[in-house]
Design an enzyme around this catalytic site. Sequence first.
Site, PDB file in Angstrom:
ATOM      1  N   ASP A   9     -22.590 -13.218   9.431  1.00  0.00           N
ATOM      2  CA  ASP A   9     -22.353 -12.579  10.305  1.00  0.00           C
ATOM      3  C   ASP A   9     -20.655 -13.473  10.886  1.00  0.00           C
ATOM      4  OD1 ASP A   9     -21.696 -11.728  13.131  1.00  0.00           O
ATOM      5  OD2 ASP A   9     -22.831 -12.890  14.002  1.00  0.00           O
ATOM      6  N   ASP A  11     -18.729 -13.928  14.529  1.00  0.00           N
ATOM      7  CA  ASP A  11     -19.101 -14.754  15.907  1.00  0.00           C
ATOM      8  C   ASP A  11     -20.472 -15.085  16.055  1.00  0.00           C
ATOM      9  OD1 ASP A  11     -15.860 -13.728  16.655  1.00  0.00           O
ATOM     10  OD2 ASP A  11     -16.652 -12.000  17.395  1.00  0.00           O
ATOM     11  N   GLU A  18     -17.426 -17.390  21.794  1.00  0.00           N
ATOM     12  CA  GLU A  18     -17.582 -16.491  22.310  1.00  0.00           C
ATOM     13  C   GLU A  18     -17.350 -16.950  23.290  1.00  0.00           C
ATOM     14  OE1 GLU A  18     -18.143 -13.804  21.886  1.00  0.00           O
ATOM     15  OE2 GLU A  18     -20.452 -13.882  20.313  1.00  0.00           O
ATOM     16  N   GLY A  51     -19.891  -5.032  19.666  1.00  0.00           N
ATOM     17  CA  GLY A  51     -17.861  -4.726  19.385  1.00  0.00           C
ATOM     18  C   GLY A  51     -17.400  -4.577  20.919  1.00  0.00           C
ATOM     19  N   GLY A  52     -16.351  -5.054  20.855  1.00  0.00           N
ATOM     20  CA  GLY A  52     -15.439  -6.151  22.530  1.00  0.00           C
ATOM     21  C   GLY A  52     -15.437  -4.221  23.365  1.00  0.00           C
ATOM     22  N   HIS A  81      -8.877  -4.218  24.543  1.00  0.00           N
ATOM     23  CA  HIS A  81      -8.803  -4.480  23.500  1.00  0.00           C
ATOM     24  C   HIS A  81      -7.549  -5.389  22.986  1.00  0.00           C
ATOM     25  CE1 HIS A  81     -11.163  -5.363  19.689  1.00  0.00           C
ATOM     26  NE2 HIS A  81     -11.688  -6.342  20.646  1.00  0.00           N
ATOM     27  N   THR A 122     -19.222  -7.782  13.667  1.00  0.00           N
ATOM     28  CA  THR A 122     -18.633  -6.460  14.280  1.00  0.00           C
ATOM     29  C   THR A 122     -17.399  -6.297  15.308  1.00  0.00           C
ATOM     30  OG1 THR A 122     -19.504  -7.247  16.148  1.00  0.00           O
ATOM     31  CG2 THR A 122     -21.350  -5.738  14.520  1.00  0.00           C
ATOM     32  N   ASP A 182     -26.477 -14.890  14.461  1.00  0.00           N
ATOM     33  CA  ASP A 182     -26.974 -15.995  15.809  1.00  0.00           C
ATOM     34  C   ASP A 182     -28.094 -15.313  17.230  1.00  0.00           C
ATOM     35  OD1 ASP A 182     -24.483 -15.840  18.301  1.00  0.00           O
ATOM     36  OD2 ASP A 182     -25.185 -14.549  16.590  1.00  0.00           O
TER      37      ASP A 182
END
Length: 266
Positions: A9, A11, A18, A51-52, A81, A122, A182
């Site tokens: 992954d 982020d 973050e 997802g943003g 976004h 993602t 995470d």
Amino acid sequence: MSLEALIFDVDGTLADTEEAHRLAFNNAFERFRLGWKWNQDAYRELLKTTGGKERIAAYLATKTMSAAERKRLTEMIPAIHAEKTKFYSSFVADGNLPLRPGVQRLIEEALAAGCRPAIASTTTAANVDALLTSTLGPRGIEMFSVIACGDQVRAKKPAPDIYRLALQHLGVEADRAIAFEDSHNGLLAAAGAGLRTVVTPTYWTEDHDFSGAAMLLPHLGDAQRPLEGEPGTLLQDGAWLGYPELVRRVCERPLCEVGALYAGAA
């Protein structure tokens, strides 16, 4: 068993990104004069939505407004976004987001052993490229055999789609790969694809449920940031997770336990 791939992954796993994402969202909200501002507590809760664009939509759903205003703001989400991504890429390009301890070391150990690193995230491809180039240099992207990103699949984590896509492009069976995550949603996604998973939480995810992880560590560790109490508590070989111990310890975890994790939470 021969280990063929490590799937990361991004982020929170490769780097603790973050806070930069939170600030980038707030800058985008200010640019569009929305009057929104996400503090750390609010953002920690919003991270339960992957997802943003989906995160903005989830936040919008909590606001009281007219149907016309809701429609207008919903149609603006892609533009908001996109602006957020520009701010985030700028933060990363400035070199303010280092990789978490042990990440680069383990990737290099895997490559030396003939094991292929990959990414299943993602986040957008632009965000991944910016982070890899900033932290690993011009060859950062080339170190990963596959980079699978959220816009390439219909359902984002906790759905297993992104991990299945990464495995498909790698041409590797799930029992010959290990995932690194995470978050709870990330663990569910990896488990749903049949992957054993090493979890290294951050401030943003430390209160999540990680039962079912093959290994749970504060971080991967290295000579500069050894894991406290190791070896002897969670690790046997040293004060950081090395590739040989990863293969020996994580690959011992029965795959039936992985399947049970996802089945119980889906």
